[in-house]
Design an enzyme around this catalytic site. Structure first.
Site, PDB file in Angstrom:
ATOM      1  N   LYS A 221       0.832  -1.201   0.000  1.00 16.98           N
ATOM      2  CA  LYS A 221       0.000   0.000   0.000  1.00 16.98           C
ATOM      3  C   LYS A 221       0.878   1.267   0.000  1.00 16.98           C
ATOM      4  O   LYS A 221       1.996   1.279   0.525  1.00 16.98           O
ATOM      5  CB  LYS A 221      -0.940   0.003   1.204  1.00 16.98           C
ATOM      6  CG  LYS A 221      -1.993  -1.107   1.166  1.00 16.98           C
ATOM      7  CD  LYS A 221      -2.999  -0.894   0.057  1.00 16.98           C
ATOM      8  CE  LYS A 221      -4.010  -2.032  -0.087  1.00 16.98           C
ATOM      9  NZ  LYS A 221      -4.991  -2.083   0.996  1.00 16.98           N
ATOM     10  N   ARG A 259      -3.862 -10.508   3.797  1.00 20.76           N
ATOM     11  CA  ARG A 259      -4.015 -10.603   2.342  1.00 20.76           C
ATOM     12  C   ARG A 259      -2.779  -9.968   1.714  1.00 20.76           C
ATOM     13  O   ARG A 259      -2.533  -8.771   1.887  1.00 20.76           O
ATOM     14  CB  ARG A 259      -5.293  -9.882   1.905  1.00 20.76           C
ATOM     15  CG  ARG A 259      -5.584  -9.918   0.417  1.00 20.76           C
ATOM     16  CD  ARG A 259      -6.895  -9.185   0.114  1.00 20.76           C
ATOM     17  NE  ARG A 259      -7.214  -9.193  -1.309  1.00 20.76           N
ATOM     18  CZ  ARG A 259      -6.770  -8.284  -2.187  1.00 20.76           C
ATOM     19  NH1 ARG A 259      -5.997  -7.279  -1.783  1.00 20.76           N
ATOM     20  NH2 ARG A 259      -7.116  -8.371  -3.460  1.00 20.76           N
TER      21      ARG A 259
END
Length: 281
Positions: A221, A259
């Site tokens: 991210k 994840r």
């Protein structure tokens, strides 16, 4: 703690790794690297060999600024890989928000619906509710992918995310979706500032009393790149080590699933965490 899915009762006593299989040409992390169905299938098999416990197939990008694709196109990308993957005797998750795609995937044998919209689209709750056992992951997103980072959320991020996930879980309960089918995802990077993302990590334990298992998705991210001082145009692969650190911190704070794109590195790091936990708890 057990997560009930279509074919599997997933034991979350120890954290599980959900490996990401992007079937899109425009994913923020690896879009377009694998274009043929056979390449996608080989990549999914590789993630299993590296230690993934669950595979998450996504055929529409939900990165910031992403635009929607038609359900037919999404299914065309998804179906060949899903048909093969359901033969591997592992839980298969489908990252989609479209009820028609959910139905088709479940009919093909998928085990989990992973919806960044938390089943807010018309018919999505009913689609999941009429299935007797499929697993569900509901995520908090502020806004929508096309504009969410242009207008990040304001106020107390922890309270707002918790209230939202609680409300969506109540909707599912009213539709007779059992609690042991539901997992929460706080939505790192989905309409939140970098500071808000890290506040969610720092205060993650406040979500645990809900009794819903937490799935955390920090992998590659942009908030990690910001902490590292990386230029925003640098490839997402430059955030691998930071991603692994964030996954371990999330597990340390109670996450039952992570994840990730980088399965092998995450598995190795979690083995070290587990050894320390076993030895010194």
């Amino acid at each position: 703690m057990i997560w009930q899915t279509s074919r599997f009762a997933v034991d979350l006593t120890m954290p599980k790794i959900m490996g990401i299989v992007n079937l899109t040409p425009d994913s923020f992390s690896d879009g377009g690297q694998r274009r043929s169905d056979s390449e996608q299938i080989q990549f999914a098999e590789k993630l299993l060999k590296q230690g993934a416990h669950i595979l998450d197939l996504g055929a529409e990008s939900t990165r910031p600024g992403a635009t929607a694709v038609a359900a037919g196109e999404e299914l065309a990308r998804l179906a060949p890989v899903l048909r093969e993957a359901v033969r591997w005797n592992v839980p298969i998750s489908i990252d989609t928000y479209k009820p028609v795609v959910m139905q088709a995937a479940l009919d093909m044998g998928a085990d989990i619906i992973n919806d960044v919209w938390a089943l807010r689209h018309d018919g999505a709750v009913n689609m999941v509710a009429k299935h007797p056992t499929c697993g569900v992951c509901i995520m908090h997103m502020n806004g929508e992918p096309a504009t969410m980072q242009a207008n990040p959320m304001t106020g107390n991020v922890v309270v707002k995310v918790k209230d939202f996930l609680s409300e969506r879980s109540q909707v599912l309960a009213k539709n007779k979706v059992a609690k042991n089918r539901i997992v929460w995802d706080v939505g790192i990077g989905f309409g939140k500032t970098s500071e808000q993302n890290f506040e969610l990590l720092a205060k993650q334990a406040s979500f645990l009393p809900s009794g819903y298992p937490l799935l955390c998705a920090w992998s590659r991210k942009s908030s990690l790149g910001k902490v590292l001082g990386l230029d925003k145009d640098m490839p997402a692969t430059s955030r691998v080590f930071a991603s692994v650190a964030a996954s371990v911190l999330a597990v340390e704070r109670g996450a039952r699933l992570v994840r990730v794109h980088d399965v092998q590195a995450t598995k190795d790091a979690l083995l070290v965490w587990a050894a320390a936990k076993k030895q010194f708890d």
